[in-house]
Scaffold this motif. Structure first.
Motif, short mmCIF file in Angstrom:
data_model
loop_
_atom_site.label_atom_id
_atom_site.label_comp_id
_atom_site.label_asym_id
_atom_site.label_seq_id
_atom_site.Cartn_x
_atom_site.Cartn_y
_atom_site.Cartn_z
N ALA A 50 0.82 -1.22 0.00
CA ALA A 50 0.00 0.00 0.00
C ALA A 50 0.85 1.26 0.00
O ALA A 50 0.53 2.24 -0.68
CB ALA A 50 -0.94 -0.02 1.20
N GLU A 51 1.93 1.25 0.74
CA GLU A 51 2.81 2.43 0.81
C GLU A 51 3.43 2.74 -0.55
O GLU A 51 3.51 3.89 -0.97
CB GLU A 51 3.89 2.18 1.86
N ARG A 52 3.85 1.71 -1.23
CA ARG A 52 4.44 1.86 -2.57
C ARG A 52 3.42 2.44 -3.54
O ARG A 52 3.74 3.30 -4.36
CB ARG A 52 4.92 0.50 -3.05
N LEU A 53 2.18 1.97 -3.46
CA LEU A 53 1.14 2.45 -4.37
C LEU A 53 0.82 3.92 -4.14
O LEU A 53 0.66 4.68 -5.10
CB LEU A 53 -0.12 1.60 -4.23
N THR A 54 0.74 4.33 -2.89
CA THR A 54 0.41 5.73 -2.63
C THR A 54 1.59 6.66 -2.93
O THR A 54 1.39 7.86 -3.09
CB THR A 54 -0.09 5.94 -1.18
N ALA A 55 2.80 6.11 -3.02
CA ALA A 55 3.97 6.91 -3.41
C ALA A 55 4.12 6.98 -4.93
O ALA A 55 5.04 7.62 -5.44
CB ALA A 55 5.24 6.32 -2.79
N THR A 56 3.22 6.34 -5.65
CA THR A 56 3.24 6.29 -7.11
C THR A 56 2.26 7.33 -7.64
O THR A 56 1.16 7.49 -7.13
CB THR A 56 2.84 4.88 -7.59
N ASP A 57 2.67 8.05 -8.67
CA ASP A 57 1.80 9.07 -9.27
C ASP A 57 0.80 8.49 -10.26
O ASP A 57 -0.30 9.00 -10.40
CB ASP A 57 2.65 10.13 -9.96
N LEU A 58 1.23 7.42 -10.96
CA LEU A 58 0.38 6.85 -12.00
C LEU A 58 0.59 5.34 -12.07
O LEU A 58 1.72 4.87 -12.14
CB LEU A 58 0.74 7.45 -13.37
N ILE A 59 -0.51 4.62 -12.03
CA ILE A 59 -0.48 3.17 -12.24
C ILE A 59 -1.08 2.92 -13.62
O ILE A 59 -2.21 3.33 -13.90
CB ILE A 59 -1.27 2.41 -11.16
N VAL A 60 -0.30 2.28 -14.48
CA VAL A 60 -0.79 1.89 -15.80
C VAL A 60 -1.06 0.40 -15.71
O VAL A 60 -0.15 -0.41 -15.54
CB VAL A 60 0.24 2.19 -16.91
N HIS A 61 -2.32 0.05 -15.79
CA HIS A 61 -2.77 -1.33 -15.58
C HIS A 61 -3.01 -1.98 -16.94
O HIS A 61 -3.84 -1.52 -17.72
CB HIS A 61 -4.04 -1.32 -14.75
N CYS A 62 -2.28 -3.06 -17.21
CA CYS A 62 -2.41 -3.78 -18.49
C CYS A 62 -2.47 -5.28 -18.16
O CYS A 62 -1.50 -6.00 -18.35
CB CYS A 62 -1.25 -3.43 -19.40
N TRP A 63 -3.61 -5.71 -17.64
CA TRP A 63 -3.77 -7.10 -17.19
C TRP A 63 -5.15 -7.58 -17.64
O TRP A 63 -6.16 -7.01 -17.28
CB TRP A 63 -3.71 -7.16 -15.67
N THR A 64 -5.16 -8.62 -18.44
CA THR A 64 -6.43 -9.16 -18.94
C THR A 64 -6.75 -10.45 -18.22
O THR A 64 -5.89 -11.30 -18.04
CB THR A 64 -6.35 -9.41 -20.45
N MET A 65 -8.01 -10.59 -17.85
CA MET A 65 -8.53 -11.76 -17.14
C MET A 65 -7.83 -11.89 -15.78
O MET A 65 -7.31 -10.93 -15.27
CB MET A 65 -8.44 -13.02 -17.99
N GLY A 66 -7.86 -13.06 -15.22
CA GLY A 66 -7.20 -13.26 -13.94
C GLY A 66 -8.06 -12.88 -12.75
O GLY A 66 -9.21 -12.47 -12.88
N THR A 67 -7.48 -13.04 -11.60
CA THR A 67 -8.17 -12.69 -10.35
C THR A 67 -7.25 -11.84 -9.50
O THR A 67 -6.03 -11.91 -9.58
CB THR A 67 -8.59 -13.94 -9.56
N ILE A 68 -7.84 -11.03 -8.69
CA ILE A 68 -7.13 -10.18 -7.76
C ILE A 68 -7.64 -10.53 -6.37
O ILE A 68 -8.83 -10.81 -6.19
CB ILE A 68 -7.36 -8.68 -8.10
N ASN A 69 -6.76 -10.55 -5.39
CA ASN A 69 -7.25 -10.87 -4.05
C ASN A 69 -7.80 -9.62 -3.36
O ASN A 69 -7.61 -8.50 -3.84
CB ASN A 69 -6.19 -11.62 -3.22
N ARG A 70 -8.47 -9.82 -2.28
CA ARG A 70 -9.16 -8.72 -1.59
C ARG A 70 -8.18 -7.62 -1.17
O ARG A 70 -8.45 -6.43 -1.33
CB ARG A 70 -9.91 -9.27 -0.38
#
Length: 141
Positions: A50-70
């Motif tokens: 979570a800390e890494r994500l909030t220190a990031t300005d932009l997340i470029v998401h390129c993921w098709t299908m799959g599952t993400i955990n809670r």
């Protein structure tokens, strides 16, 4: 602590049919030209930090299908709520994670392609031939 460094995190993977690594690699130079320091990940575990994500300005998401955990889903949503940008295209952002309310983050989800193929013609305007989106295409006839 404030910094002038802009950070982008490219998260890519899932179904190979959308070529997530090849396609996102084509986008990385643009991000760098815009002044981003770019990091890539081919593992959704990056969303557990979570800390890494909030220190990031932009997340470029390129993921098709799959599952993400809670936890991954909650951390990604929390980062976006806190101001981290989220970008993606086509199935790489809306045809994934049909669980944990991920679709609420993107505002929708992919349902299906219409049956069959439909031919159509695109007419490029000669006066726009220098636009970066079409500059490498053959000249309009």
């Amino acid at each position: 602590m404030t910094t002038d460094i802009r950070r982008a995190l490219v998260v890519r993977g899932g179904w190979d049919g959308h070529q997530p690594v090849t396609i996102s690699d084509a986008f990385v130079p643009f991000l760098k030209e815009q002044g981003f320091v770019v990091e890539t990940s081919e593992d959704l575990a990056v969303y557990e930090d979570a800390e890494r994500l909030t220190a990031t300005d932009l997340i470029v998401h390129c993921w098709t299908m799959g599952t993400i955990n809670r936890e991954q889903s909650a951390n990604l949503a929390a980062a976006v709520r806190a101001g981290t940008g989220l970008a993606g295209w086509h199935g790489g952002i809306v045809d994934c994670f049909h669980d944990h309310n991920y679709h609420l983050l993107t505002g929708g989800e992919f349902a299906m392609h219409p049956p069959g193929f439909h031919d159509h013609t695109v007419h490029l305007l000669p006066e726009r031939a220098d636009h970066p989106v079409i500059a490498s295409l053959p000249a309009p006839r």
